[in-house]
Design a protein around this motif. Structure first.
Motif, PDB file in Angstrom:
ATOM      1  N   SER A 322       0.708  -1.059   0.103  1.00  0.00           N
ATOM      2  CA  SER A 322       0.196   0.111   0.000  1.00  0.00           C
ATOM      3  C   SER A 322       0.776   1.212   0.062  1.00  0.00           C
ATOM      4  O   SER A 322       0.485   2.184  -0.747  1.00  0.00           O
ATOM      5  CB  SER A 322      -0.853  -0.057   1.300  1.00  0.00           C
ATOM      6  N   PHE A 398      -5.638   5.559   4.387  1.00  0.00           N
ATOM      7  CA  PHE A 398      -5.707   4.445   4.870  1.00  0.00           C
ATOM      8  C   PHE A 398      -3.919   4.297   5.316  1.00  0.00           C
ATOM      9  O   PHE A 398      -3.844   3.567   6.473  1.00  0.00           O
ATOM     10  CB  PHE A 398      -5.645   3.436   3.734  1.00  0.00           C
ATOM     11  N   SER A 403      -8.362   6.676   8.355  1.00  0.00           N
ATOM     12  CA  SER A 403      -9.880   5.966   8.303  1.00  0.00           C
ATOM     13  C   SER A 403      -9.702   5.372   6.573  1.00  0.00           C
ATOM     14  O   SER A 403      -8.947   5.908   5.831  1.00  0.00           O
ATOM     15  CB  SER A 403     -11.121   6.908   8.373  1.00  0.00           C
ATOM     16  N   PRO A 405     -11.009   2.525   3.426  1.00  0.00           N
ATOM     17  CA  PRO A 405     -10.435   1.198   3.145  1.00  0.00           C
ATOM     18  C   PRO A 405      -9.139   1.209   2.418  1.00  0.00           C
ATOM     19  O   PRO A 405      -8.650   2.266   2.018  1.00  0.00           O
ATOM     20  CB  PRO A 405     -11.430   0.762   1.945  1.00  0.00           C
ATOM     21  N   ASP A 406      -8.332   0.100   2.033  1.00  0.00           N
ATOM     22  CA  ASP A 406      -7.390   0.132   1.427  1.00  0.00           C
ATOM     23  C   ASP A 406      -7.420   0.049  -0.310  1.00  0.00           C
ATOM     24  O   ASP A 406      -8.013  -1.072  -0.480  1.00  0.00           O
ATOM     25  CB  ASP A 406      -6.341  -1.069   1.797  1.00  0.00           C
ATOM     26  N   THR A 407      -7.423   0.947  -0.803  1.00  0.00           N
ATOM     27  CA  THR A 407      -7.636   1.167  -2.143  1.00  0.00           C
ATOM     28  C   THR A 407      -6.528   0.842  -3.255  1.00  0.00           C
ATOM     29  O   THR A 407      -6.568   1.107  -4.585  1.00  0.00           O
ATOM     30  CB  THR A 407      -8.310   2.402  -2.731  1.00  0.00           C
TER      31      THR A 407
END
Length: 554
Positions: A322, A398, A403, A405-407
């Motif tokens: 990420s 993230f 806050s 989601p992991d995109t």
């Protein structure tokens, strides 16, 4: 081709000493050929066209003395200034006749006219496919090589390879080195294969004939061949980077500078070997072509490299996918935005010049390919906007543990989709190179048709520029109409004023109901009015009036 001497369907009292062809731009004759077939079907002459030292747009060939009467066929094959092979031909007749002016030059009819004898190329469809594939691979290799460098810069892999990072940079660098090595090999093979692929259609033969030593040498010595040999040398400048990366090392600044110089050559070369080199205005089209190619290679190549390298399995347990995706795309995103703007501006500039008119966007193959590229570009812009405005901010939140989601996976899928669109854009670009842009072609000679009751007149004024011209009139009679016994042609210019008269251009009969004015002189550009009179009886005269725009010779 705009005119020839003799002209198509012309009737001569004796065979000419030379056959001459005049084109609307300079042509290359290195691999060209002119063939003249005599009335008995024997080949009177076959050889390389001789360019006129005073005008590179004129080529000719000398004929041996031939007393034979009958129909002769002359065909030509040359290469246009933007590297396209062109060919064609016509027939003329030699016989005793007092109704013709010997040696007069006649304008050439449009390609669809029945008088023209098409010079069919021996090139097969497989040769065209090979040429298209070579162009595609050369562009793809350029995009890949530049894209890998952009990826290395944006991801910090170069720093990792130099040991300034604890991430597994050397392994990522090695994968990049493999891609660079593959791009070098593909690019060199593609541009070198273009030389025999160009030689085959120019020599009107199959791809195998393109490997003939004489053909290879002739193409290599042409501008097209020289540019592609230079492209091969430019691909070689990436080899030091490939070696350094494959060994897990950071390329030295001198290696990066060498590859940057090679990239500049790769950006300039496509335009120099294609349409941009002959476009007018050159000060606009050539820089636009270079910037367009560079922008696509940087933006599109970056997407391709990221799709190939970021989607690879993690190189070590400590790798943070990420964070790597976020760091790479955050640094790449501003570059992509600048390239997208440059593509839009340069693409629009080239389209305005090359397409011709808005209607040609849908009526010509070139225009439809341009529209397809525009569609691909717009989808890429939408994907980029979504990445920049939605997915990247979400991923940043993230990674910062704030806050969301992991995109990163969605971003990689978007990058992969963009890379596939880049491949499609390169395929369309490779097809565009083979098409003749109508906007770059000089206006054709003025021509048209006028009808009266029982008669139709087709006219052609060549080359349609101020100065000496040839006017060809072809009269078609409906059944029962009387053929003319006398014909005259006069012209006047509306700029002369109401008190000005008209000039008699003089007509010579050449063939059945064909009339030629071989020395019509228009001393100024602008709209000219023409009046053709055909006497069909003692008191009967058929009158045809038409207007034509004579362009400036400058």
């Amino acid at each position: 081709l705009i005119s020839s001497n003799p002209g198509p369907d012309q009737v001569l009292r004796k065979a000419p000493e030379r056959v001459e062809f005049r084109f609307n731009e300079a042509v290359s004759t290195d691999l060209g050929e002119i063939t003249v077939i005599g009335p008995a079907g024997d080949e009177l002459v076959e050889g390389t066209p001789v360019p006129d030292p005073r005008d590179p747009a004129v080529v000719s060939i000398a004929l041996p003395r031939s007393p034979d009467k009958g129909t002769y066929t002359a065909t030509y094959r040359v290469v246009s200034a933007d590297s396209h092979p062109i060919s064609g031909g016509f027939s003329f007749t030699v016989r005793q006749s007092s109704s013709t002016g010997e040696g007069a030059t006649a304008a050439v009819s449009p390609p669809s006219a029945g008088a023209a004898v098409a010079g069919e190329s021996g090139t097969r469809g497989s040769t065209e496919v090979v040429f298209w594939l070579c162009r595609l691979l050369a562009l793809a290799a350029t995009t890949l090589l530049v894209g890998v460098l952009v990826f290395l810069w944006s991801s910090g892999v170069l720093r990792a390879a130099a040991g300034r990072s604890k991430d597994a940079g050397p392994a990522a660098g090695r994968r990049a080195g493999v891609l660079v090595g593959a791009g070098v090999v593909i690019g060199i093979v593609a541009v070198l294969l273009m030389i025999p692929a160009q030689g085959a259609p120019v020599a009107a033969s199959t791809i195998g004939a393109g490997f003939d030593s004489g053909t290879l040498r002739s193409v290599a010595e042409s501008r097209f061949g020289s540019v592609n040999l230079l492209r091969a040398a430019a691909f070689l400048t990436f080899i030091p980077i490939a070696i350094a990366l494959s060994r897990g090392r950071s390329p030295s600044p001198s290696f990066v500078l060498l590859a940057a110089l090679g990239s500049a050559v790769l950006f300039v070369a496509p335009g120099q070997a294609g349409h941009a080199a002959t476009a007018d205005p050159s000060w606009l089209v050539m820089p636009a072509s270079v910037l367009h190619t560079a922008s696509m290679a940087i933006w599109g190549g970056g997407l391709v490299a990221m799709a190939l390298l970021l989607n690879a399995p993690p190189v070590s347990p400590s790798s943070d996918r990420s964070k790597a995706v976020l760091a790479t795309l955050e640094r790449f995103s501003p570059v992509a935005l600048i390239c997208a703007l440059a593509l839009a501006i340069t693409g629009t500039a080239q389209a305005v010049v090359e397409v011709g008119s808005p209607g040609d966007l849908v009526e010509s193959s070139f225009g439809r390919l341009v529209l397809a590229k525009v569609a691909v570009f717009l989808v890429l812009v939408v994907l980029g906007w979504n990445n920049r405005s939605r997915l990247l901010p979400a991923l940043a939140a993230f990674v910062a543990k704030r806050s969301g989601p992991d995109t990163s996976a969605r971003l990689l899928r978007s990058v992969t989709a963009g890379a596939l669109l880049v491949v499609l854009a390169l395929m369309l670009t490779s097809a565009l190179v083979a098409e003749e842009p109508k906007g770059l072609a000089p206006p054709g000679p003025p021509s048209g048709m006028v009808e009266t009751s029982g008669y139709r007149l087709d006219y052609l004024i060549s080359p349609g520029l101020e100065g000496r011209n040839e006017v060809t009139l072809r009269l078609e009679l409906e059944p029962g109409s009387r053929p003319p016994t006398e014909a005259t042609l006069a012209a006047s210019n509306e700029n002369w004023g109401s008190g000005a008269g008209s000039s008699d251009l003089g007509l010579q009969r050449s063939g059945r109901e064909t009339y030629i004015s071989p020395n019509a002189v228009f001393d100024r550009s602008g709209e000219w009015r023409f009046r053709a009179e055909f006497r069909t009886g003692r008191f009967d005269v058929e009158v045809f009036e038409f207007e034509a725009e004579i362009a400036s010779a400058e």
